[in-house]
Design an enzyme around this catalytic site. Structure first.
Site, mmCIF file in Angstrom:
data_model
loop_
_atom_site.group_PDB
_atom_site.id
_atom_site.type_symbol
_atom_site.label_atom_id
_atom_site.label_comp_id
_atom_site.label_asym_id
_atom_site.label_seq_id
_atom_site.Cartn_x
_atom_site.Cartn_y
_atom_site.Cartn_z
ATOM 1 N N SER A 80 0.795 -1.346 0.016
ATOM 2 C CA SER A 80 0.297 -0.076 0.008
ATOM 3 C C SER A 80 0.769 1.320 -0.192
ATOM 4 C CB SER A 80 -0.917 0.001 1.195
ATOM 5 O OG SER A 80 -0.123 -0.505 2.445
ATOM 6 N N THR A 200 2.024 6.969 0.236
ATOM 7 C CA THR A 200 1.070 5.981 -0.066
ATOM 8 C C THR A 200 0.814 5.722 -1.650
ATOM 9 O OG1 THR A 200 -1.387 5.137 0.578
ATOM 10 C CG2 THR A 200 -1.059 7.340 -0.250
ATOM 11 N N GLY A 234 -6.048 5.969 6.271
ATOM 12 C CA GLY A 234 -7.703 5.611 5.945
ATOM 13 C C GLY A 234 -8.299 6.242 4.844
HETATM 14 N N1 ASP Z 1 -5.374 7.667 3.136
HETATM 15 C C1 ASP Z 1 -4.957 6.863 1.769
HETATM 16 C C2 ASP Z 1 -5.747 7.428 0.654
HETATM 17 O O1 ASP Z 1 -6.764 7.675 0.848
HETATM 18 C C3 ASP Z 1 -5.213 5.703 1.886
HETATM 19 C C4 ASP Z 1 -4.853 4.891 3.179
HETATM 20 O O2 ASP Z 1 -4.235 5.205 4.256
HETATM 21 O O3 ASP Z 1 -5.548 3.507 3.384
HETATM 22 O O4 ASP Z 1 -5.259 7.458 -0.383
#
Ligand code: ASP
Length: 327
Positions: A80, A200, A234
């Protein structure tokens, strides 16, 4: 003028300013817990260890957060973030990252392809351009000009998974996939300065061109060297809607502890979600926060969110407290 008032004026605070003073009593200045580094999720343990080698030798929080998250970006097992990250629905790995230092210098990239370390490109945007954010082709062009090498980021595992997903092509994000998502890291160094980094590959199988909260200063990350720092993981759409990390820092400015600030920001997201008639079932957001004294906190919507802490007391993986207590 009575002597108490004279004393306060000498300190540069009137009675109005008194309400804003940290509640530690004028005689007992709390000792700052520094250096310290916090990161989201389990993979934060490894990243924090890299950051700690810098912090413990008197390095800056800025160097620590960049070097720390680079470890996660380079690890193909982390699906991720960075190399090996899950692609968008068209099979293209696009990366988002941002960085912020103690002087409110900021840099960010979004939708960056073929570069393993978006966090270092974000730092180059911050230090070498008059801008704060580059996206897509422009970000790639800049990275190449800066000497970053282009490479394929789609690993065989991520490609195979994507092909499997294509059979149904159902976009249904599931909370806490594999117990890790974005890495957000915030640190306070020995000089008492704060910095943060966030990186990310975003939501798996997102629409091509979708940008989440992680590269957006104020949403995925915010640092105010007078107050504290916060970062998020998130569902980015919900974090952007509340400008979540900035909200957490502003709540700390109003006197909340990092823990209470994270709780209030999560409650705001819950309220907005409910007001919009949406279900919380598949919305997970977690915040971590650190204040200027090295106190920290974290909070999320669903159980399952962890964060890693490294300070002089050692390295620790801590379970985030959560809003949905009945789960
Ligand atoms: N915050 C990230 C996004 O929305 C993804 C994650 O942290 O799961 O791209």
């Amino acid at each position: 003028m009575n002597s108490r008032r004279k004393f306060l004026l000498n300190l540069g605070v009137g009675t109005l300013g008194m309400g804003l003073l940290p509640k530690i009593g004028l005689g007992s200045i709390a000792k700052t817990n520094k250096p310290i580094v916090l990161s989201t999720w389990d993979f934060g343990m490894q990243a924090n260890a890299a950051a700690w080698t810098i912090l413990s030798k008197g390095g800056t929080a800025l160097d620590a957060v960049e070097q720390g998250v680079r470890l996660t970006e380079a690890d193909p097992r982390e699906r991720s973030v960075g190399y090996g990250g899950r692609p968008d629905r068209d099979g293209i790995v696009t990366l988002d990252a941002c960085i912020m230092d103690d002087k409110a210098n900021i840099g960010s990239v979004a939708g960056l392809q073929n570069i393993k370390h978006p966090i270092s490109v974000a730092r180059a945007v911050m230090e070498k351009t008059p801008h704060v954010m580059l996206v897509g082709d422009g970000a790639l062009q800049f990275a190449k000009e800066q000497g970053f090498l282009e490479e394929n980021l789609l690993t065989a595992e991520s490609e195979a998974e994507w092909k499997e997903w294509l059979k149904t092509a159902k976009y249904a994000p599931v909370v806490n996939i594999e117990n890790h998502d974005t890495i957000g890291m915030i640190a306070l160094d020995d000089y008492g300065n704060l910095s943060g980094a966030c990186t990310t590959s975003g939501m798996a199988y997102k629409m091509h061109g979708r940008v989440g909260d992680s590269p957006i200063i104020g949403a995925g990350l915010y640092v105010d060297n007078e107050i504290g720092a916060a970062t998020a993981t998130g569902h980015g759409e919900e974090v952007i809607r509340t400008v979540g990390s900035h909200l957490v820092v502003e709540l700390m400015r109003q006197g909340r502890t990092p823990q209470k600030a994270c709780e209030e920001a999560v409650r705001r997201i819950v309220k907005f979600t409910q007001n919009r008639g949406q279900s919380l079932d598949n919305i997970q957001v977690g915040f971590i926060a650190l204040n200027k004294r090295g106190e920290y906190g974290a909070y999320c919507i669903h159980p399952g969110f962890n964060f890693a802490k490294y300070d002089r007391q050692g390295s620790e993986l801590i379970k985030g407290q959560y809003f949905l207590k009945n789960k």
